[in-house]
Write a protein that holds these residues in place. Structure first.
Motif, PDB file in Angstrom:
ATOM      1  N   GLU A  92       0.826  -1.201   0.000  1.00  0.00           N
ATOM      2  CA  GLU A  92       0.000   0.000   0.000  1.00  0.00           C
ATOM      3  C   GLU A  92       0.864   1.256   0.000  1.00  0.00           C
ATOM      4  O   GLU A  92       0.536   2.253  -0.659  1.00  0.00           O
ATOM      5  CB  GLU A  92      -0.913   0.000   1.224  1.00  0.00           C
ATOM      6  N   VAL A 137       2.059   1.982  -3.483  1.00  0.00           N
ATOM      7  CA  VAL A 137       1.006   2.605  -4.296  1.00  0.00           C
ATOM      8  C   VAL A 137       0.860   4.078  -3.925  1.00  0.00           C
ATOM      9  O   VAL A 137       0.686   4.939  -4.796  1.00  0.00           O
ATOM     10  CB  VAL A 137      -0.327   1.856  -4.131  1.00  0.00           C
ATOM     11  N   GLU A 189       1.142  -2.347 -14.701  1.00  0.00           N
ATOM     12  CA  GLU A 189       2.017  -3.025 -13.747  1.00  0.00           C
ATOM     13  C   GLU A 189       2.801  -4.090 -14.490  1.00  0.00           C
ATOM     14  O   GLU A 189       2.226  -4.863 -15.262  1.00  0.00           O
ATOM     15  CB  GLU A 189       1.215  -3.677 -12.620  1.00  0.00           C
ATOM     16  N   LEU A 237       0.971  -6.475  -5.380  1.00  0.00           N
ATOM     17  CA  LEU A 237       0.888  -5.070  -5.760  1.00  0.00           C
ATOM     18  C   LEU A 237      -0.373  -4.817  -6.582  1.00  0.00           C
ATOM     19  O   LEU A 237      -0.985  -3.752  -6.492  1.00  0.00           O
ATOM     20  CB  LEU A 237       2.138  -4.655  -6.546  1.00  0.00           C
ATOM     21  N   LEU A 267      -3.109  -1.874  -6.001  1.00  0.00           N
ATOM     22  CA  LEU A 267      -3.488  -0.941  -7.069  1.00  0.00           C
ATOM     23  C   LEU A 267      -4.997  -0.959  -7.297  1.00  0.00           C
ATOM     24  O   LEU A 267      -5.614   0.085  -7.534  1.00  0.00           O
ATOM     25  CB  LEU A 267      -2.750  -1.297  -8.363  1.00  0.00           C
ATOM     26  N   SER A 281      -6.833   1.161  -4.980  1.00  0.00           N
ATOM     27  CA  SER A 281      -6.621   2.598  -5.151  1.00  0.00           C
ATOM     28  C   SER A 281      -7.731   3.163  -6.045  1.00  0.00           C
ATOM     29  O   SER A 281      -8.650   2.460  -6.459  1.00  0.00           O
ATOM     30  CB  SER A 281      -5.253   2.867  -5.780  1.00  0.00           C
ATOM     31  N   VAL A 304       3.421   1.487 -12.512  1.00  0.00           N
ATOM     32  CA  VAL A 304       3.748   1.203 -11.110  1.00  0.00           C
ATOM     33  C   VAL A 304       4.165  -0.254 -11.066  1.00  0.00           C
ATOM     34  O   VAL A 304       3.371  -1.131 -11.411  1.00  0.00           O
ATOM     35  CB  VAL A 304       2.546   1.439 -10.173  1.00  0.00           C
TER      36      VAL A 304
END
Length: 278
Positions: A32, A35, A48, A56, A60, A63, A115
């Motif tokens: 987290e 992110v 990604e 991850l 994401l 988010s 990311v």
């Protein structure tokens, strides 16, 4: 309720493979934080690279990102991450491919950002490619080995300054956003890691200009112990240095990114009669 990542790893036989540079992050709180390092993702289409078991990816999806496109070369990891499609199929897309072979700007519409916890064995090659097209992304939030991260943001006249730092500085503004200890990974790598956040400049050098700078930095840093008059000899270094007013006794690591732009302009004037490429 999402199953623990270790359970997902076991179910899909997702033992890490050295050949793929895999080291998995399983700590949800740390994921987290990564992110959050990416800033405001509201309405952004996130790419990604190498999701592994999907840790991850989960963060994401939690988010405000408009969508998440996970690109994965390992079929086991594709299967593991695909478990998230049942609950997030409207926002999640999984592409089974080698990210180095894809034109990422064609995968999702803008605004787009990357990311990723990049595989150690291909992270630098991926970054170099993306920096040549940095204007296609809103931001790049990427995890590297600590030494690579330091090379990306290095300043002139420091030990880590080199070709990668010049390219990154000319195309982005960057900083280390988070340091990650080796113990946070499974299995732990032999080195520490760091998350670098890069924000592309509003105006980008042309591909031709970046190619010329690449030739000059390859020569200059390829023989970094030499003075520039010797390191740049194959490119007509004496004339270039005279035209730009750069002391020929200086070495590659003392030049700023702007100095390399000046050298590129001089080289282009010599090689392109009638004008300089922008």
């Amino acid at each position: 309720m999402r199953p623990p990542l270790r359970e997902v790893i076991a179910r899909h036989g997702l033992a890490t493979r050295k050949s793929l540079g895999q080291h998995f992050l399983l700590d949800g709180h740390l994921l987290e934080r990564i992110v959050r390092c990416a800033g405001d993702l509201d309405g952004v289409n996130v790419l990604e690279i190498g999701p592994g078991p999907g840790g991850l990816t989960r963060a994401l999806l939690d988010s405000a990102a408009a969508s998440v496109t996970a690109i994965e070369i390992d079929p086991r990891a594709v299967a593991a991450t695909s478990e998230l499609l049942a609950d997030h199929g409207d926002r999640l897309r999984i592409v089974a491919a080698d990210a180095l072979e894809l034109a990422l700007e064609t995968i999702v519409p803008p605004p787009r950002a990357i990311v990723a916890n990049l595989p150690y064995n291909a992270g630098t090659a991926m970054l170099v490619r993306w920096l040549h097209q940095a204007g296609d992304f809103r931001s790049l939030t990427l995890m590297f080995q600590q030494e690579v991260a330091e090379r990306i943001i290095a300043r002139p006249d420091t030990p880590h300054y080199g070709r990668l730092a010049v390219l990154a500085a000319l195309t982005t503004t960057g900083a280390i956003a988070l340091n990650v200890p080796a113990a946070a990974f499974s299995p732990p790598p032999k080195v520490e890691s760091a998350v670098v956040r890069l924000i592309p400049h509003a105006s980008q050098p042309s591909p031709a200009r970046l190619a010329t700078i690449g030739r000059i930095t390859a020569a200059a840093f390829g023989q970094r112990r030499k003075m520039l008059r010797g390191a740049l000899k194959s490119l007509g270094g004496a004339a270039l240095l005279e035209q730009t007013g750069i002391d020929p006794q200086r070495r590659a690591e003392t030049l700023t990114p702007a100095d390399y732009v000046a050298l590129a302009e001089a080289l282009e004037r010599r090689e392109t009669p009638g004008g300089v490429r922008e």
